[in-house]
Design a protein around this motif. Structure first.
Motif, mmCIF file in Angstrom:
data_model
loop_
_atom_site.group_PDB
_atom_site.id
_atom_site.type_symbol
_atom_site.label_atom_id
_atom_site.label_comp_id
_atom_site.label_asym_id
_atom_site.label_seq_id
_atom_site.Cartn_x
_atom_site.Cartn_y
_atom_site.Cartn_z
ATOM 1 N N ALA A 94 49.197 42.088 48.704
ATOM 2 C CA ALA A 94 48.939 40.677 48.398
ATOM 3 C C ALA A 94 47.832 40.119 49.285
ATOM 4 O O ALA A 94 46.948 39.390 48.815
ATOM 5 N N GLU A 95 47.849 40.457 50.564
ATOM 6 C CA GLU A 95 46.817 39.964 51.480
ATOM 7 C C GLU A 95 45.446 40.544 51.130
ATOM 8 O O GLU A 95 44.425 39.847 51.182
ATOM 9 N N ALA A 96 45.433 41.829 50.776
ATOM 10 C CA ALA A 96 44.163 42.478 50.433
ATOM 11 C C ALA A 96 43.568 41.875 49.161
ATOM 12 O O ALA A 96 42.355 41.618 49.090
ATOM 13 N N LEU A 97 44.413 41.633 48.149
ATOM 14 C CA LEU A 97 43.916 41.066 46.901
ATOM 15 C C LEU A 97 43.422 39.635 47.087
ATOM 16 O O LEU A 97 42.427 39.224 46.486
ATOM 17 N N ALA A 98 44.129 38.855 47.927
ATOM 18 C CA ALA A 98 43.695 37.482 48.189
ATOM 19 C C ALA A 98 42.343 37.470 48.888
ATOM 20 O O ALA A 98 41.461 36.665 48.559
ATOM 21 N N LEU A 99 42.163 38.369 49.854
ATOM 22 C CA LEU A 99 40.879 38.464 50.555
ATOM 23 C C LEU A 99 39.773 38.926 49.607
ATOM 24 O O LEU A 99 38.655 38.379 49.606
ATOM 25 N N LEU A 100 40.079 39.934 48.781
ATOM 26 C CA LEU A 100 39.087 40.465 47.857
ATOM 27 C C LEU A 100 38.621 39.404 46.858
ATOM 28 O O LEU A 100 37.424 39.293 46.565
ATOM 29 N N HIS A 101 39.569 38.598 46.369
ATOM 30 C CA HIS A 101 39.216 37.545 45.412
ATOM 31 C C HIS A 101 38.253 36.539 46.054
ATOM 32 O O HIS A 101 37.274 36.114 45.432
ATOM 33 N N GLY A 102 38.520 36.162 47.302
ATOM 34 C CA GLY A 102 37.657 35.213 47.998
ATOM 35 C C GLY A 102 36.269 35.761 48.229
ATOM 36 O O GLY A 102 35.257 35.054 48.063
ATOM 37 N N ILE A 103 36.177 37.052 48.600
ATOM 38 C CA ILE A 103 34.868 37.675 48.838
ATOM 39 C C ILE A 103 34.064 37.740 47.537
ATOM 40 O O ILE A 103 32.859 37.453 47.517
ATOM 41 N N ARG A 104 34.738 38.112 46.459
ATOM 42 C CA ARG A 104 34.048 38.200 45.166
ATOM 43 C C ARG A 104 33.516 36.832 44.731
ATOM 44 O O ARG A 104 32.412 36.737 44.189
ATOM 45 N N TRP A 105 34.284 35.792 44.979
ATOM 46 C CA TRP A 105 33.834 34.452 44.601
ATOM 47 C C TRP A 105 32.586 34.074 45.398
ATOM 48 O O TRP A 105 31.630 33.514 44.850
ATOM 49 N N CYS A 106 32.612 34.365 46.706
ATOM 50 C CA CYS A 106 31.449 34.043 47.548
ATOM 51 C C CYS A 106 30.210 34.788 47.075
ATOM 52 O O CYS A 106 29.087 34.244 47.045
ATOM 53 N N ILE A 107 30.365 36.059 46.693
ATOM 54 C CA ILE A 107 29.230 36.856 46.222
ATOM 55 C C ILE A 107 28.713 36.283 44.904
ATOM 56 O O ILE A 107 27.486 36.185 44.664
ATOM 57 N N ALA A 108 29.661 35.863 44.029
ATOM 58 C CA ALA A 108 29.267 35.360 42.721
ATOM 59 C C ALA A 108 28.446 34.087 42.802
ATOM 60 O O ALA A 108 27.508 33.888 42.016
ATOM 61 N N VAL A 109 28.751 33.241 43.752
ATOM 62 C CA VAL A 109 28.019 31.972 43.879
ATOM 63 C C VAL A 109 26.957 32.050 44.973
ATOM 64 O O VAL A 109 26.375 31.038 45.353
ATOM 65 N N GLU A 110 26.734 33.273 45.485
ATOM 66 C CA GLU A 110 25.686 33.545 46.485
ATOM 67 C C GLU A 110 25.881 32.768 47.776
ATOM 68 O O GLU A 110 24.941 32.239 48.362
ATOM 69 N N HIS A 111 27.147 32.737 48.249
ATOM 70 C CA HIS A 111 27.442 32.171 49.572
ATOM 71 C C HIS A 111 27.413 33.295 50.599
ATOM 72 O O HIS A 111 27.833 34.419 50.322
ATOM 73 N N LYS A 112 26.941 32.964 51.787
ATOM 74 C CA LYS A 112 26.961 33.930 52.876
ATOM 75 C C LYS A 112 28.292 33.832 53.615
ATOM 76 O O LYS A 112 28.710 32.751 53.974
#
Length: 246
Positions: free
Chosen positions: A228-246
């Protein structure tokens, strides 16, 4: 256990040397083929002065250990010096204050035995049992005072006994603060958990001013807390990459 950083180096060093028979007792000097009558100056009926006799079996040392160790349940009958130290250090301390006491008292006592012996042998200073107890108390309670700012009271042996017998509720607190990311960066904080086989997580993303940029939740289905922790972290990272946040 021999080296306690809160005590003066000389106290720990004398214990280290005594355990290795590296101090100049009469018996040790005789082993070097130096003529030297061995008579323990700390005993009413002087016996051969070796490490175990001086630090344990001699009249002065035995009475001192018995007085000091009594309130802590330390039995000094038919024990060797090394075993006395081990008995002290095996005590399970219920709080940090007693933990310091049981580690520092045997070292401070050993130093006081050696100091008293040398002062009597070479300085003609009379052996004073009460003075020795006071000096041991002062050394140990000074450590307590340095470690705990709210320590109050005198440096007497009665204070040591009180600290050993009273119920001290010790709680250590830490201040945890959220630090803002650098300018033009965002910070992702995520977490996840699992209960009765159902897992989920979520996270928040903030900018360099601490303002909320995005918040989300994730359903992870069946799994573990780690999943659960890994998936929550992965979702957040993917969102940041998608909107081009550093």
């Amino acid at each position: 256990m021999t080296w306690q950083k809160h005590l003066p180096f000389k106290m720990c060093f004398i214990v280290w040397r005594a355990l290795r028979d590296k101090i100049p007792t009469d018996a040790r000097i005789s082993q070097m083929n130096i003529a030297n009558p061995s008579r323990c100056i700390c005993c009413k009926n002087p016996d051969t002065e070796n490490v175990n006799h001086l630090f344990n079996a001699g009249d002065y040392a035995f009475q001192l250990w018995k007085h000091i160790g009594g309130p802590f349940g330390i039995n000094v009958e038919q024990s060797f010096y090394r075993q006395i130290l081990i008995n002290w250090w095996k005590i399970k301390a219920p709080n940090p204050v007693i933990n310091i006491l049981v580690k520092c008292i045997p070292i401070a006592t050993s130093w006081e035995i050696w100091r008293t012996r040398c002062a009597a042998k070479y300085g003609n200073e009379p052996i004073n049992f009460n003075n020795s107890v006071c000096l041991i108390s002062f050394s140990v309670l000074q450590v307590i005072k340095n470690q705990f700012n709210n320590f109050q009271g005198n440096h007497s042996w009665n204070k040591v006994i009180y600290l050993n017998s009273c119920n001290i509720n010790f709680k250590k607190t830490f201040t945890v603060s959220w630090l803002k990311p650098p300018v033009n960066f965002v910070k992702l904080n995520s977490d996840g958990s699992c209960k009765e086989g159902r897992c989920g997580g979520g996270g928040v993303i903030r900018n360099h001013q601490g303002h909320l940029v995005h918040a989300y939740t994730v359903k992870a289905g069946a799994g573990t807390n780690n999943l659960a922790e890994a998936l929550a972290l992965l979702h957040g990272i993917r969102w940041c990459i998608a909107v081009e946040h550093k």
